[in-house]
Scaffold this motif. Structure first.
Motif, PDB file in Angstrom:
ATOM      1  N   ILE A  78       0.845  -1.193   0.000  1.00 30.19           N
ATOM      2  CA  ILE A  78       0.000   0.000   0.000  1.00 30.19           C
ATOM      3  C   ILE A  78       0.881   1.245   0.000  1.00 30.19           C
ATOM      4  CG2 ILE A  78      -2.049  -1.002   1.111  1.00 30.19           C
ATOM      5  CD1 ILE A  78      -0.969  -0.029   3.778  1.00 30.19           C
ATOM      6  N   TRP A  79       0.259   2.387  -0.326  1.00 30.91           N
ATOM      7  CA  TRP A  79       0.929   3.687  -0.284  1.00 30.91           C
ATOM      8  C   TRP A  79       0.276   4.520   0.818  1.00 30.91           C
ATOM      9  CZ3 TRP A  79       5.210   4.991  -3.077  1.00 30.91           C
ATOM     10  CH2 TRP A  79       5.535   4.183  -4.171  1.00 30.91           C
ATOM     11  N   HIS A  80       1.111   5.119   1.684  1.00 26.90           N
ATOM     12  CA  HIS A  80       0.626   5.962   2.775  1.00 26.90           C
ATOM     13  C   HIS A  80       1.339   7.312   2.758  1.00 26.90           C
ATOM     14  CE1 HIS A  80      -1.346   2.994   5.858  1.00 26.90           C
ATOM     15  NE2 HIS A  80      -1.879   2.914   4.654  1.00 26.90           N
ATOM     16  N   TRP A  81       0.696   8.291   3.400  1.00 24.13           N
ATOM     17  CA  TRP A  81       1.316   9.591   3.654  1.00 24.13           C
ATOM     18  C   TRP A  81       1.660   9.672   5.140  1.00 24.13           C
ATOM     19  CZ3 TRP A  81       2.628  12.998  -0.095  1.00 24.13           C
ATOM     20  CH2 TRP A  81       2.022  12.848  -1.343  1.00 24.13           C
ATOM     21  N   ARG A  82       2.847  10.208   5.445  1.00 21.90           N
ATOM     22  CA  ARG A  82       3.255  10.355   6.840  1.00 21.90           C
ATOM     23  C   ARG A  82       4.077  11.638   6.991  1.00 21.90           C
ATOM     24  NH1 ARG A  82       8.223   5.990   7.867  1.00 21.90           N
ATOM     25  NH2 ARG A  82       9.795   7.105   6.607  1.00 21.90           N
ATOM     26  N   LEU A  83       4.193  12.102   8.225  1.00 21.52           N
ATOM     27  CA  LEU A  83       5.007  13.271   8.526  1.00 21.52           C
ATOM     28  C   LEU A  83       6.487  12.913   8.469  1.00 21.52           C
ATOM     29  CD1 LEU A  83       3.003  14.686  11.567  1.00 21.52           C
ATOM     30  CD2 LEU A  83       3.146  15.737   9.302  1.00 21.52           C
ATOM     31  N   THR A  84       7.307  13.844   8.038  1.00 22.38           N
ATOM     32  CA  THR A  84       8.749  13.641   8.080  1.00 22.38           C
ATOM     33  C   THR A  84       9.248  13.880   9.508  1.00 22.38           C
ATOM     34  OG1 THR A  84       9.100  15.949   7.442  1.00 22.38           O
ATOM     35  CG2 THR A  84       9.036  14.318   5.679  1.00 22.38           C
ATOM     36  N   PRO A  85      10.402  13.303   9.879  1.00 22.19           N
ATOM     37  CA  PRO A  85      10.890  13.467  11.258  1.00 22.19           C
ATOM     38  C   PRO A  85      11.091  14.925  11.669  1.00 22.19           C
ATOM     39  CG  PRO A  85      12.064  11.690  10.160  1.00 22.19           C
ATOM     40  CD  PRO A  85      11.237  12.359   9.117  1.00 22.19           C
ATOM     41  N   ASP A  86      11.507  15.794  10.735  1.00 25.71           N
ATOM     42  CA  ASP A  86      11.760  17.199  11.059  1.00 25.71           C
ATOM     43  C   ASP A  86      10.688  18.122  10.468  1.00 25.71           C
ATOM     44  OD1 ASP A  86      12.465  16.627   8.475  1.00 25.71           O
ATOM     45  OD2 ASP A  86      14.236  17.926   8.458  1.00 25.71           O
ATOM     46  N   TYR A  87       9.428  17.657  10.443  1.00 27.83           N
ATOM     47  CA  TYR A  87       8.376  18.436   9.788  1.00 27.83           C
ATOM     48  C   TYR A  87       8.133  19.785  10.468  1.00 27.83           C
ATOM     49  CZ  TYR A  87       4.930  17.444  13.476  1.00 27.83           C
ATOM     50  OH  TYR A  87       4.252  17.387  14.656  1.00 27.83           O
ATOM     51  N   LYS A  88       8.424  19.890  11.778  1.00 28.88           N
ATOM     52  CA  LYS A  88       8.161  21.145  12.488  1.00 28.88           C
ATOM     53  C   LYS A  88       9.038  22.283  11.984  1.00 28.88           C
ATOM     54  CE  LYS A  88       6.464  19.053  16.774  1.00 28.88           C
ATOM     55  NZ  LYS A  88       6.648  18.941  18.243  1.00 28.88           N
ATOM     56  N   THR A  89      10.177  21.944  11.414  1.00 33.06           N
ATOM     57  CA  THR A  89      11.052  22.990  10.873  1.00 33.06           C
ATOM     58  C   THR A  89      10.653  23.395   9.452  1.00 33.06           C
ATOM     59  OG1 THR A  89      12.611  21.349   9.979  1.00 33.06           O
ATOM     60  CG2 THR A  89      12.945  22.082  12.250  1.00 33.06           C
ATOM     61  N   LYS A  90       9.674  22.684   8.873  1.00 37.53           N
ATOM     62  CA  LYS A  90       9.256  22.969   7.502  1.00 37.53           C
ATOM     63  C   LYS A  90       7.891  23.658   7.423  1.00 37.53           C
ATOM     64  CE  LYS A  90      12.751  20.323   6.199  1.00 37.53           C
ATOM     65  NZ  LYS A  90      13.984  20.866   5.556  1.00 37.53           N
ATOM     66  N   ILE A  91       7.305  23.975   8.565  1.00 33.27           N
ATOM     67  CA  ILE A  91       5.944  24.509   8.570  1.00 33.27           C
ATOM     68  C   ILE A  91       5.852  25.824   7.806  1.00 33.27           C
ATOM     69  CG2 ILE A  91       4.142  25.455  10.074  1.00 33.27           C
ATOM     70  CD1 ILE A  91       4.856  23.350  12.128  1.00 33.27           C
ATOM     71  N   ASN A  92       6.874  26.642   7.882  1.00 36.73           N
ATOM     72  CA  ASN A  92       6.866  27.944   7.205  1.00 36.73           C
ATOM     73  C   ASN A  92       7.589  27.910   5.860  1.00 36.73           C
ATOM     74  OD1 ASN A  92       5.491  29.160   9.404  1.00 36.73           O
ATOM     75  ND2 ASN A  92       7.441  29.363  10.510  1.00 36.73           N
ATOM     76  N   ASN A  93       7.806  26.702   5.340  1.00 36.47           N
ATOM     77  CA  ASN A  93       8.549  26.561   4.080  1.00 36.47           C
ATOM     78  C   ASN A  93       7.598  26.621   2.878  1.00 36.47           C
ATOM     79  OD1 ASN A  93      10.738  26.191   2.422  1.00 36.47           O
ATOM     80  ND2 ASN A  93      10.863  23.976   2.720  1.00 36.47           N
ATOM     81  N   TYR A  94       6.792  27.685   2.817  1.00 34.78           N
ATOM     82  CA  TYR A  94       5.817  27.832   1.726  1.00 34.78           C
ATOM     83  C   TYR A  94       5.890  29.247   1.169  1.00 34.78           C
ATOM     84  CZ  TYR A  94       3.817  23.506   3.506  1.00 34.78           C
ATOM     85  OH  TYR A  94       3.652  22.200   3.922  1.00 34.78           O
ATOM     86  N   PRO A  95       5.745  29.388  -0.156  1.00 33.05           N
ATOM     87  CA  PRO A  95       5.765  30.732  -0.750  1.00 33.05           C
ATOM     88  C   PRO A  95       4.466  31.483  -0.465  1.00 33.05           C
ATOM     89  CG  PRO A  95       5.284  29.100  -2.429  1.00 33.05           C
ATOM     90  CD  PRO A  95       5.573  28.333  -1.165  1.00 33.05           C
ATOM     91  N   GLU A  96       4.482  32.752  -0.732  1.00 36.09           N
ATOM     92  CA  GLU A  96       3.275  33.558  -0.572  1.00 36.09           C
ATOM     93  C   GLU A  96       2.224  33.099  -1.571  1.00 36.09           C
ATOM     94  OE1 GLU A  96       2.423  35.900   1.580  1.00 36.09           O
ATOM     95  OE2 GLU A  96       4.297  35.617   2.690  1.00 36.09           O
ATOM     96  N   PRO A  97       0.998  32.902  -1.120  1.00 36.80           N
ATOM     97  CA  PRO A  97      -0.052  32.443  -2.052  1.00 36.80           C
ATOM     98  C   PRO A  97      -0.377  33.516  -3.088  1.00 36.80           C
ATOM     99  CG  PRO A  97      -1.001  33.023   0.071  1.00 36.80           C
ATOM    100  CD  PRO A  97       0.483  33.077   0.245  1.00 36.80           C
ATOM    101  N   PRO A  98      -0.614  33.114  -4.325  1.00 33.64           N
ATOM    102  CA  PRO A  98      -0.916  34.093  -5.398  1.00 33.64           C
ATOM    103  C   PRO A  98      -2.366  34.581  -5.306  1.00 33.64           C
ATOM    104  CG  PRO A  98      -0.938  31.869  -6.280  1.00 33.64           C
ATOM    105  CD  PRO A  98      -0.559  31.737  -4.836  1.00 33.64           C
ATOM    106  N   ILE A  99      -2.647  35.373  -4.293  1.00 26.57           N
ATOM    107  CA  ILE A  99      -4.008  35.854  -4.064  1.00 26.57           C
ATOM    108  C   ILE A  99      -4.499  36.702  -5.232  1.00 26.57           C
ATOM    109  CG2 ILE A  99      -5.470  37.246  -2.543  1.00 26.57           C
ATOM    110  CD1 ILE A  99      -4.639  34.685  -1.271  1.00 26.57           C
ATOM    111  N   GLU A 100      -3.599  37.497  -5.826  1.00 24.96           N
ATOM    112  CA  GLU A 100      -4.032  38.430  -6.874  1.00 24.96           C
ATOM    113  C   GLU A 100      -4.567  37.720  -8.107  1.00 24.96           C
ATOM    114  OE1 GLU A 100       0.169  37.267  -7.466  1.00 24.96           O
ATOM    115  OE2 GLU A 100      -0.960  38.107  -5.772  1.00 24.96           O
TER     116      GLU A 100
END
Length: 264
Positions: A149-171
């Motif tokens: 089967i295929w599953h999704w899981r958290l990475t061991p250091d996921y807490k350090t990646k929470i803010n690793n996202y670009p600004e959403p293209p709201i415009e």
């Protein structure tokens, strides 16, 4: 909540959607094994039913008939997401947008789990294959009816990646001032700009049964026809085949060879 400033559905992962996935995977029964995508979707609506998001104003349902392969059929309304104003509005949005963006940020990962030997105490050997961390062998009591089967899981250091996202293209999904009115005026005019430019070069065709050939093509055809006629020889209408007659005359002039007479 209807937001009249939105012109389309949100096509990027929102902080609310990511937070739901994060909490669900952190509370999974077997955290190192994670959950299936459909399990995440079901738990999102069972455990977080009140987390909503803005949605665009509904489009009017089309009426009348539309041309479909030469046949007229009633126009169909555009289907809406099953969970209209929820932060995770559909399975497609969860799979193609939220999970994919969280995987790109290395906050979660997709792992391949293979079933191994079953022990007497009900536990089973399992093999977990991850692109980032390689292969891991564990023993778990997870009920696994399928061999892999295929599953999704958290990475061991996921807490350090929470803010690793670009600004959403709201415009890109918001109406600009005056954009709605401009589109209404464009729909109210006769045809589009491209169609109007095309009509400049159209000529009215008379229904006389003749094929209207442009002048340039007709002139080239006339010149080619005149050049061909220079090398043509007039054919006499005698009803005789001249080529075959000439061959017969030559055959008559050729004398047959003399062969010696054979005696008995």
């Amino acid at each position: 909540m209807i937001n009249h400033q939105l012109k389309t559905w949100v096509n990027f992962s929102t902080p609310e959607a990511r937070n739901i996935v994060r909490k669900i995977l952190a509370s999974a029964p077997h955290r190192e094994l994670g959950l299936k995508m459909h399990e995440i979707y079901e738990r999102a609506h069972e455990e977080f039913p009140d987390v909503t998001t803005d949605i665009p104003a509904g489009k009017p349902i089309p009426t009348g008939l539309r041309n479909h392969g030469g046949r007229s059929k009633p126009a169909k309304a555009i289907p809406l997401p099953p969970k209209l104003d929820h932060a995770i509005r559909s399975v497609k949005y969860l799979k193609k947008t939220v999970l994919e963006e969280m995987a790109m940020a290395q906050e979660i990962e997709k792992v391949h789990i293979k079933r191994g030997k079953l022990h007497e105490d009900g536990t089973r050997d399992m093999s977990i294959v991850s692109k980032a961390f390689g292969k891991t062998e564990i023993t778990s009591d997870l009920n696994m009816p399928m061999s892999n089967i295929w599953h999704w899981r958290l990475t061991p250091d996921y807490k350090t990646k929470i803010n690793n996202y670009p600004e959403p293209p709201i415009e890109k999904i918001l109406w600009k001032p005056g954009e709605k009115e401009a589109r209404r005026r464009a729909r109210g005019t006769e045809g589009s700009v491209v169609l109007q430019q095309t009509r400049k070069y159209e000529k009215p065709m008379e229904e006389n049964g003749k094929l209207d050939v442009p002048k340039g093509i007709k002139a080239d055809s006339d010149v080619l026809l005149q050049q061909t006629k220079k090398y043509e020889k007039p054919i006499e209408k005698t009803g005789k085949l001249e080529g075959i007659k000439a061959d017969n005359d030559v055959a008559k002039r050729v004398k047959a060879p003399d062969f010696p007479a054979f005696g008995l």
